[in-house]
Motif scaffolding. Structure first.
Motif, PDB file in Angstrom:
ATOM      1  N   PHE A   1      -3.346  10.078   6.183  1.00  0.00           N
ATOM      2  CA  PHE A   1      -4.463  10.410   5.310  1.00  0.00           C
ATOM      3  C   PHE A   1      -5.128   9.167   4.738  1.00  0.00           C
ATOM      4  O   PHE A   1      -6.334   9.033   4.792  1.00  0.00           O
ATOM      5  N   GLU A   2      -4.320   8.269   4.148  1.00  0.00           N
ATOM      6  CA  GLU A   2      -4.911   7.095   3.513  1.00  0.00           C
ATOM      7  C   GLU A   2      -3.833   6.067   3.206  1.00  0.00           C
ATOM      8  O   GLU A   2      -2.649   6.386   3.184  1.00  0.00           O
ATOM      9  N   VAL A   3      -4.294   4.846   2.953  1.00  0.00           N
ATOM     10  CA  VAL A   3      -3.450   3.817   2.355  1.00  0.00           C
ATOM     11  C   VAL A   3      -4.128   3.417   1.053  1.00  0.00           C
ATOM     12  O   VAL A   3      -5.311   3.105   1.024  1.00  0.00           O
ATOM     13  N   ASN A   4      -3.366   3.491  -0.024  1.00  0.00           N
ATOM     14  CA  ASN A   4      -3.901   3.177  -1.339  1.00  0.00           C
ATOM     15  C   ASN A   4      -3.296   1.852  -1.785  1.00  0.00           C
ATOM     16  O   ASN A   4      -2.095   1.776  -2.032  1.00  0.00           O
ATOM     17  N   PRO A   5      -4.099   0.782  -1.895  1.00  0.00           N
ATOM     18  CA  PRO A   5      -3.549  -0.530  -2.243  1.00  0.00           C
ATOM     19  C   PRO A   5      -3.067  -0.637  -3.687  1.00  0.00           C
ATOM     20  O   PRO A   5      -2.514  -1.665  -4.067  1.00  0.00           O
ATOM     21  N   ALA A   6      -3.242   0.391  -4.474  1.00  0.00           N
ATOM     22  CA  ALA A   6      -2.715   0.407  -5.840  1.00  0.00           C
ATOM     23  C   ALA A   6      -1.996   1.725  -6.088  1.00  0.00           C
ATOM     24  O   ALA A   6      -2.033   2.272  -7.186  1.00  0.00           O
ATOM     25  N   GLY A   7      -1.346   2.223  -5.052  1.00  0.00           N
ATOM     26  CA  GLY A   7      -0.730   3.537  -5.124  1.00  0.00           C
ATOM     27  C   GLY A   7       0.506   3.599  -5.994  1.00  0.00           C
ATOM     28  O   GLY A   7       1.182   2.606  -6.239  1.00  0.00           O
ATOM     29  N   GLN A   8       0.787   4.779  -6.455  1.00  0.00           N
ATOM     30  CA  GLN A   8       1.942   5.029  -7.309  1.00  0.00           C
ATOM     31  C   GLN A   8       3.206   5.163  -6.458  1.00  0.00           C
ATOM     32  O   GLN A   8       3.159   5.687  -5.355  1.00  0.00           O
TER      33      GLN A   8
ATOM     34  N   GLY B   1       0.831  -1.188   0.000  1.00  0.00           N
ATOM     35  CA  GLY B   1       0.000   0.000   0.000  1.00  0.00           C
ATOM     36  C   GLY B   1       0.868   1.241   0.000  1.00  0.00           C
ATOM     37  O   GLY B   1       1.923   1.273   0.630  1.00  0.00           O
ATOM     38  N   ALA B   2       0.451   2.245  -0.741  1.00  0.00           N
ATOM     39  CA  ALA B   2       1.114   3.540  -0.722  1.00  0.00           C
ATOM     40  C   ALA B   2       0.438   4.369   0.369  1.00  0.00           C
ATOM     41  O   ALA B   2      -0.766   4.609   0.321  1.00  0.00           O
ATOM     42  N   LEU B   3       1.217   4.744   1.360  1.00  0.00           N
ATOM     43  CA  LEU B   3       0.687   5.483   2.506  1.00  0.00           C
ATOM     44  C   LEU B   3       0.876   6.978   2.288  1.00  0.00           C
ATOM     45  O   LEU B   3       1.952   7.426   1.894  1.00  0.00           O
ATOM     46  N   ASP B   4      -0.168   7.728   2.529  1.00  0.00           N
ATOM     47  CA  ASP B   4      -0.079   9.181   2.463  1.00  0.00           C
ATOM     48  C   ASP B   4      -0.039   9.708   3.890  1.00  0.00           C
ATOM     49  O   ASP B   4      -0.987   9.528   4.656  1.00  0.00           O
ATOM     50  N   LEU B   5       1.084  10.338   4.215  1.00  0.00           N
ATOM     51  CA  LEU B   5       1.297  10.909   5.542  1.00  0.00           C
ATOM     52  C   LEU B   5       1.785  12.340   5.384  1.00  0.00           C
ATOM     53  O   LEU B   5       2.341  12.710   4.350  1.00  0.00           O
ATOM     54  N   ARG B   6       1.619  13.092   6.428  1.00  0.00           N
ATOM     55  CA  ARG B   6       2.161  14.451   6.485  1.00  0.00           C
ATOM     56  C   ARG B   6       2.735  14.654   7.870  1.00  0.00           C
ATOM     57  O   ARG B   6       2.134  14.239   8.865  1.00  0.00           O
TER      58      ARG B   6
END
Length: 99
Positions: free
Chosen positions: A50-57, A35-40
């Motif tokens: 923010f989110e975990v995207n299981p098909a993230g770039q 998963g591509a994790l979005d953090l700040r």
């Protein structure tokens, strides 16, 4: 508001171990292998998830940071390919489909 990928600040960091552990538990509970994790990180040092995207770039991150992400994903896939498949229950039928 969505950030434009070419303008988003991207840099490698080492996350605090408790945060890493919490994120790995989240991924496991969701059944997400990658998963591509979005953090700040806030100015005070706190991390915001923010989110975990299981098909993230990830390729743009690799290009901008030099991190060997593609090689790590390929190694993970190779390790998973060597394992016996896990037996799972059949997924429920899709809504509106013939059972």
């Amino acid at each position: 508001m969505r950030t434009v990928v070419d303008q988003a600040p991207v840099r490698p960091v080492t996350l605090p171990p408790p945060l890493t552990d919490a994120l790995l538990r989240l991924m496991s509970s969701l059944g997400v292998v990658y998963g591509a994790l979005d953090l700040r990180r806030r100015p005070g040092g706190q991390y915001v998830f923010f989110e975990v995207n299981p098909a993230g770039q990830w390729l743009f991150v690799e290009h901008r940071t030099g991190l060997p992400i593609s090689a790590a994903v390929a190694a993970l896939l190779a390790r998973l390919d060597d394992r016996e498949p896990e037996l799972t229950a059949a997924p429920p039928p899709l809504a509106g489909s013939a059972a």
